[in-house]
Scaffold this active site. Structure first.
Site, mmCIF file in Angstrom:
data_model
loop_
_atom_site.group_PDB
_atom_site.id
_atom_site.type_symbol
_atom_site.label_atom_id
_atom_site.label_comp_id
_atom_site.label_asym_id
_atom_site.label_seq_id
_atom_site.Cartn_x
_atom_site.Cartn_y
_atom_site.Cartn_z
ATOM 1 N N ASP A 121 -9.676 2.618 6.861
ATOM 2 C CA ASP A 121 -8.661 3.475 6.210
ATOM 3 C C ASP A 121 -8.774 4.967 6.530
ATOM 4 O OD1 ASP A 121 -8.115 1.000 5.154
ATOM 5 O OD2 ASP A 121 -8.442 1.549 3.065
ATOM 6 N N LYS A 163 -3.760 -3.644 5.301
ATOM 7 C CA LYS A 163 -4.265 -4.409 4.147
ATOM 8 C C LYS A 163 -3.664 -3.874 2.857
ATOM 9 C CE LYS A 163 -8.592 -1.721 3.656
ATOM 10 N NZ LYS A 163 -8.286 -1.101 2.380
ATOM 11 N N CYS A 204 -12.689 1.440 -0.891
ATOM 12 C CA CYS A 204 -12.366 0.433 0.121
ATOM 13 C C CYS A 204 -13.553 0.038 0.992
ATOM 14 C CB CYS A 204 -11.195 0.906 0.960
ATOM 15 S SG CYS A 204 -9.670 0.970 -0.002
HETATM 16 N N1 TIU Z 1 -9.127 3.407 1.178
HETATM 17 C C1 TIU Z 1 -9.457 3.680 -0.074
HETATM 18 O O1 TIU Z 1 -10.609 3.923 -0.400
HETATM 19 N N2 TIU Z 1 -8.416 3.718 -0.994
HETATM 20 C C2 TIU Z 1 -8.428 4.442 -2.148
HETATM 21 O O2 TIU Z 1 -7.482 4.426 -2.912
HETATM 22 N N3 TIU Z 1 -9.527 5.217 -2.358
HETATM 23 C C3 TIU Z 1 -9.711 6.144 -3.348
HETATM 24 O O3 TIU Z 1 -10.825 6.638 -3.457
HETATM 25 N N4 TIU Z 1 -8.714 6.478 -4.144
#
Ligand code: TIU
Length: 228
Positions: A25, A130, A163
């Protein structure tokens, strides 16, 4: 077999032939102003700071011939894969699907959902969209890893305790040996990053190992020399 002797909590042994890198991500929506992370009230600058380190890890993995998998947290345009419980949680400045300066928040195909240009996937690398925090949920990741014959995973990306940790736990439960690149992952909360690193390697690597990108690169360079 190769070893990262200084990995924590003890040496991480892996075979580069069945190891893959998964970068979680590293999207504009989490790393740049105007995206989802900022809409949740976070300072995105700490996440920007790891981009060069993640780039170094990517270059190292590519040079060693490791398969590279990139993930993007995002949803379909009609939000059919976004549970209302996710979209309606809290009081963000912008909700998933709302229009922001980088297009609709966390929607596939919008500029904000793209991986930052410095870490752009190379041709042939796997890019998985995802809908959840974990990369195993509602994706083809298990099929890709089975096809590749992967046994060990090196993980990097954001955010450490959301994530990245979720994916690492999912992988651990599916029998993968997991190593988190500790300086190639970041959180909006420094204490959460630190706690995550500690908890995954406590109790004899209950979830997995951690090592720095330099340590990983040294082990992969030895592997390259052995193959060469
Ligand atoms: N990719 C991921 O970690 N999504 C989130 O929403 N992370 C946050 O820390 N908000």
């Amino acid at each position: 077999m190769r070893a990262i002797a200084d990995a924590q909590p003890f040496a991480f042994r892996f075979d580069p032939a069945d190891t893959a890198l998964i970068v979680i991500d590293m999207q504009r929506d989490f790393i740049e102003e105007g995206g989802f992370g900022a809409a949740l009230g976070n300072d995105v600058r700490p996440l920007q700071a790891i981009v060069p380190t993640v780039a170094r890890l990517l270059a190292t993995a590519r040079a060693a011939g490791l398969p590279v998998i990139h993930t993007r947290e995002c949803h379909r345009r009609d939000l059919s894969d976004c549970p209302p419980a996710k979209r309606e949680r809290g009081t963000p400045a912008l909700r998933i699907g709302d229009r922001g300066p980088m297009g609709r928040i966390l929607i596939a195909g919008e500029p904000g959902a793209e991986i930052v240009p410095e870490l752009a996937p190379a041709p042939g690398e796997i890019v998985l969209d995802k809908p959840g925090k974990g990369a195993f949920y509602a994706t083809d990741l298990p099929d890709h890893l089975a096809r590749l014959g992967t046994r060990s995973l090196i993980l990097a990306g954001v955010t450490t305790e959301v994530c990245v940790q979720t994916t690492m736990r999912e992988a651990n439960d599916r029998g993968f040996e997991c190593l988190l690149a500790e300086d190639a992952t970041e959180s909006y909360f420094p204490a959460f990053r630190a706690a995550t690193l500690e908890m995954i390697r406590a109790q004899g690597a209950i979830v997995g190992w951690t090592a720095t990108v330099d340590q990983i690169a040294a082990a992969l360079a030895r592997a390259e020399a052995a193959h060469g």
